[in-house]
Enzyme design. Sequence first.
Site, PDB file in Angstrom:
ATOM      1  CG  HIS A 120      -0.183   0.165   2.525  1.00 19.47           C
ATOM      2  ND1 HIS A 120       0.578  -0.851   3.057  1.00 19.47           N
ATOM      3  CD2 HIS A 120      -0.068   1.207   3.392  1.00 19.47           C
ATOM      4  CE1 HIS A 120       1.121  -0.460   4.191  1.00 19.47           C
ATOM      5  NE2 HIS A 120       0.754   0.795   4.419  1.00 19.47           N
ATOM      6  CG  ASP A 122       1.593   4.747   5.066  1.00 22.69           C
ATOM      7  OD1 ASP A 122       1.066   3.624   5.209  1.00 22.69           O
ATOM      8  OD2 ASP A 122       2.737   5.012   5.458  1.00 22.69           O
ATOM      9  CG  HIS A 275       5.010   0.963   2.945  1.00 29.29           C
ATOM     10  ND1 HIS A 275       4.312   2.046   2.486  1.00 29.29           N
ATOM     11  CD2 HIS A 275       4.569   0.747   4.211  1.00 29.29           C
ATOM     12  CE1 HIS A 275       3.485   2.473   3.414  1.00 29.29           C
ATOM     13  NE2 HIS A 275       3.606   1.694   4.484  1.00 29.29           N
ATOM     14  NE  ARG A 290       2.101   5.358   9.449  1.00 27.06           N
ATOM     15  CZ  ARG A 290       1.063   4.776   8.853  1.00 27.06           C
ATOM     16  NH1 ARG A 290       1.137   3.501   8.487  1.00 27.06           N
ATOM     17  NH2 ARG A 290      -0.037   5.440   8.640  1.00 27.06           N
TER      18      ARG A 290
HETATM   19  C1  SIN Z   1       3.333   0.454   7.847  1.00 27.07           C
HETATM   20  O1  SIN Z   1       2.767   0.002   6.844  1.00 27.07           O
HETATM   21  O2  SIN Z   1       3.237   1.633   8.160  1.00 27.07           O
HETATM   22  C2  SIN Z   1       4.173  -0.458   8.720  1.00 27.07           C
HETATM   23  C3  SIN Z   1       5.286  -1.106   7.996  1.00 27.07           C
HETATM   24  C4  SIN Z   1       6.041  -2.048   8.891  1.00 27.07           C
HETATM   25  O3  SIN Z   1       5.625  -2.306  10.033  1.00 27.07           O
HETATM   26  O4  SIN Z   1       7.091  -2.559   8.454  1.00 27.07           O
END
Ligand code: SIN
Length: 299
Positions: A120, A122, A275, A290
């Site tokens: 995805h 974000d 990602h 995050r």
């Molecule tokens: C995320 O998608 O923000 C998390 C990615 C992760 O935990 O590696």
Amino acid sequence: MSASPSIAPSDAPSAAQDFQVRSLAGTFAAEVVGLDLTKPLSDDDFKRVHRAHLDHHVLVFRDQQITPAQQVAFSRRFGPLQIHVQRKFQLAGQPEVLIVSNIKEKGEPIGLGDAGAFWHSDLSYKERPSLGSLLHAQILPAEGGDTLFADQHAAYEALPETLKATVSSLSAEHSYLAKYEELRARSPWRPALTQAQLDEVRPVVHPVVRTHPETGRKALFVSEHFTTRIVGLPEDEGQALLAQLFAHSTQPAFTYRHEWKPGDMVFWDNRSVLHLAAGTPDHLPRKLYRTTIEGDQPL
Ligand code: SIN
């Protein structure tokens, strides 16, 4: 092209730091070595970091002993921060920080344990999806826990010309709810969303190919997590095209695998990459913080 993020100068002049930006061999990503993000960045250092972020799409800042408040302050230099719809996993006293973790305390998860379970970008389900996200390692597992990134400029550029022309005129719907029930079935601690939360995440429509607002480069902008349908195509035709694009855009040739080290702060450009959290064994604790920066409406 729209203006670059508001590069708000700090109040007092800051000293330049001696740091290097090094490409991570064979990938689009780069590591930043020797920069201390606990100190305010001089405007010249900020410009170098900003340029490197646009060029490499994923920056890995090594050895950052940074507090959540300092992470928030650094993130804010790129734009306003977005608060995740899962308020439950905000860091106490720092609502801009989302806890990403598989840790449970007294049987209750302390963070979003399945964040990133599907490829995805974000907050692509918002009118103004994220410009970029920063993830700072707090507790790392002894094995697993990697994060994969896929370069969507390279993915777009590698499409056959006829497919490029086809997808360039299409739009797609993005929805936070696309995989929500599937994730709830796997992770029953995921709460049912309230009406107020549902109102916050109404489906939106974005171009399938977006133009990066700062570099002008084109990128594919669909993902298996949030893209639900192609607007104006019959359902079966749209789903077949999406499946083709999902498989194409996340091929190993376009990806960088980040193996976390203590102190890493990873800052990626959601306008350029997808990602995926590659997965962590359940018994090994993992916790990261995050922050998510708001971007432009995709064009
Ligand atoms: C995320 O998608 O923000 C998390 C990615 C992760 O935990 O590696």
